[in-house]
Design an enzyme around this catalytic site. Structure first.
Site, PDB file in Angstrom:
ATOM      1  CB  ILE A  88     -19.617 -34.450  19.187  1.00 48.87           C
ATOM      2  CG1 ILE A  88     -20.337 -34.262  20.525  1.00 48.87           C
ATOM      3  CG2 ILE A  88     -18.129 -34.647  19.426  1.00 48.87           C
ATOM      4  CD1 ILE A  88     -20.332 -35.510  21.392  1.00 48.87           C
ATOM      5  N   GLY A  89     -18.164 -32.623  16.621  1.00 43.22           N
ATOM      6  CA  GLY A  89     -17.409 -32.758  15.383  1.00 43.22           C
ATOM      7  C   GLY A  89     -18.023 -32.077  14.171  1.00 43.22           C
ATOM      8  N   GLY A 125     -17.921 -28.879  13.427  1.00 44.03           N
ATOM      9  CA  GLY A 125     -17.098 -27.782  12.929  1.00 44.03           C
ATOM     10  C   GLY A 125     -17.426 -26.440  13.545  1.00 44.03           C
ATOM     11  CE  LYS A 126     -20.171 -27.662  18.719  1.00 42.29           C
ATOM     12  NZ  LYS A 126     -19.922 -29.021  18.181  1.00 42.29           N
ATOM     13  CE1 TYR A 146     -18.066 -38.885  25.041  1.00 46.91           C
ATOM     14  CE2 TYR A 146     -16.336 -37.440  25.855  1.00 46.91           C
ATOM     15  CZ  TYR A 146     -17.473 -37.639  25.100  1.00 46.91           C
ATOM     16  OH  TYR A 146     -18.020 -36.589  24.411  1.00 46.91           O
ATOM     17  CG  ASP A 153     -17.040 -22.954  20.527  1.00 45.90           C
ATOM     18  OD1 ASP A 153     -17.515 -22.487  21.592  1.00 45.90           O
ATOM     19  OD2 ASP A 153     -16.043 -23.703  20.515  1.00 45.90           O
ATOM     20  N   GLY A 204     -24.123 -27.290  16.962  1.00 44.02           N
ATOM     21  CA  GLY A 204     -24.110 -28.487  16.138  1.00 44.02           C
ATOM     22  C   GLY A 204     -23.653 -29.667  16.971  1.00 44.02           C
ATOM     23  CD  GLU A 244     -14.081 -35.354  21.126  1.00 46.27           C
ATOM     24  OE1 GLU A 244     -14.633 -34.307  21.511  1.00 46.27           O
ATOM     25  OE2 GLU A 244     -13.519 -35.464  20.006  1.00 46.27           O
ATOM     26  CD  GLU A 303     -18.696 -26.553  25.328  1.00 47.16           C
ATOM     27  OE1 GLU A 303     -19.340 -27.143  26.208  1.00 47.16           O
ATOM     28  OE2 GLU A 303     -18.848 -26.765  24.112  1.00 47.16           O
TER      29      GLU A 303
END
Length: 374
Positions: A186-187, A189-190, A220, A259, A184, A320, A208
């Site tokens: 980023i964010g 819920g994996k 970033y 994940d 999924g 992030e 991960e």
């Protein structure tokens, strides 16, 4: 740490479609209580203790993490949901479903709401015959005797008839899959879902190791400069981790849940790398991908962009916080293209945009049942 218990349940019905009543009860027990390991044959008996239609009776073996007090309440809820009506009249009555706890490991429980072992089980052939079929060597914790021997000592003279009907045992997740990969944006819920599945089903987790990547905070800050070393380092680390962890299956775990999946590297590289960099990267990826174990089930958690940004803000990783919605949309489009073109994966897409499966048990159970019945 959750404690897994083995419980033996007795199910009976003497109203309407009896086979359907039993199957519906089995399905709900599997959904709400735990994995069903064994189901006995179906036995027909005359109504016991009152005048009524003949009963169909079975016993089942269930593995559950529920505490005894929660277990009895869960079973009562299942009876209610299946339409059992209780009256204030004394004595036995007709019922469309009746579920009793016979044994719970080797525990002896005497409380206001629960007595285990069941106080009358040894006196009833319609209980002891199907129980002895699936648990002949199990020891009755009070009698200190095997169930098969307890059956021989049962003086119930009721007539018991074996019928031809067959009930379906729901396949537990641990038997259905050896390796589940959750992906999924980023964010999405994996990691949370992977940990929750691991905790409930005794799975080995492969998580991960993004926190150890020295290029991530720098990326970033300056995406163009650090994109290629970041993606190459992620690819190498993911390849090594998946190769090592998937090859070393833990005998004490039921299956593996990760994940992420190696294709994540390709999706992010498409978003972050320049054309020439991506072509070089793709050559390396294709070589590694041939050697990676493919998941039995690939789950994609879809989360809308607004919720993704909320989740990213909540978890509070400094590097992030500068992520823009446009970047998340590019990643989603990358996954979308992958999903539309990769036909070899057993793919389950779950929209979790309106869910809070971490804090809401019903949302989590919804996801688990989607996986079970996929």
């Amino acid at each position: 740490m959750k404690i897994q218990r083995i419980t033996y349940l007795s199910l009976g019905t003497n109203q309407e479609n009896k086979l359907e009543n039993l199957q519906n009860a089995i399905n709900l027990i599997d959904d709400r209580i735990g994995g069903i390991q064994k189901i006995s044959s179906i036995y027909k008996t005359q109504s016991w203790g009152f005048e009524g239609e003949d009963f169909y009776n079975i016993c089942i073996k269930v593995s559950t993490y529920q505490q005894p007090e929660i277990l009895i309440n869960s079973l009562l809820d299942i009876e209610n949901d299946l339409g059992r009506l209780r009256s204030n009249e004394e004595g036995y009555q007709n019922r469309n479903i009746d579920i009793d706890i016979l044994l719970l490991d080797d525990e002896i429980i005497f409380s206001k709401t629960l007595i285990v072992p069941h106080s009358k089980m040894l006196q009833r052939k319609f209980v002891m015959i199907p129980l002895a079929e699936i648990a002949p060597t199990t020891i009755h914790p009070i009698e200190k005797t095997q169930i098969s021997v307890c059956l021989l000592n049962c003086d119930d003279s009721s007539e018991i008839t074996l019928i031809d009907g067959q009930l379906k045992r729901p396949t537990p997740i641990s038997e259905k899959y050896n390796y589940i990969a959750i992906e999924g944006n980023i964010g999405a819920g994996k990691t949370s879902l992977a940990k929750m599945l691991s905790d409930e089903f005794n799975a080995k987790t492969v998580l991960e190791r993004f926190a150890d990547n020295p290029f991530l905070p720098k990326f970033y800050e300056d995406k163009e400069r650090y994109a290629f070393p970041l993606e190459m380092s992620f690819l190498a680390d993911r390849y090594q981790q998946l190769t090592d962890d998937l090859a070393q299956f833990d005998l004490f775990k039921n299956f593996i849940v990760s994940d992420y999946y190696i294709f994540k590297s390709l999706i992010f590289a498409q978003v972050t790398l320049q054309k020439e960099e991506y072509l070089l990267y793709r050559k390396m990826f294709d070589l590694m991908y041939k050697e990676i174990t493919k998941p039995d089930l690939y789950i994609y958690l879809f989360q809308n962009t607004e919720r993704l940004l909320e989740n990213i803000q909540k978890r509070g990783r400094d590097y992030e916080q500068s992520i823009q919605s446009s970047y998340l949309k590019k990643i989603h489009n990358g996954y979308k293209n992958f999903i539309n073109t990769e036909k070899s994966l057993n793919l389950l897409i779950i929209d979790v945009s309106e869910m809070d499966f971490v804090n809401n048990p019903k949302d989590y159970k919804y996801i688990v049942n989607k996986i079970k019945h996929f």
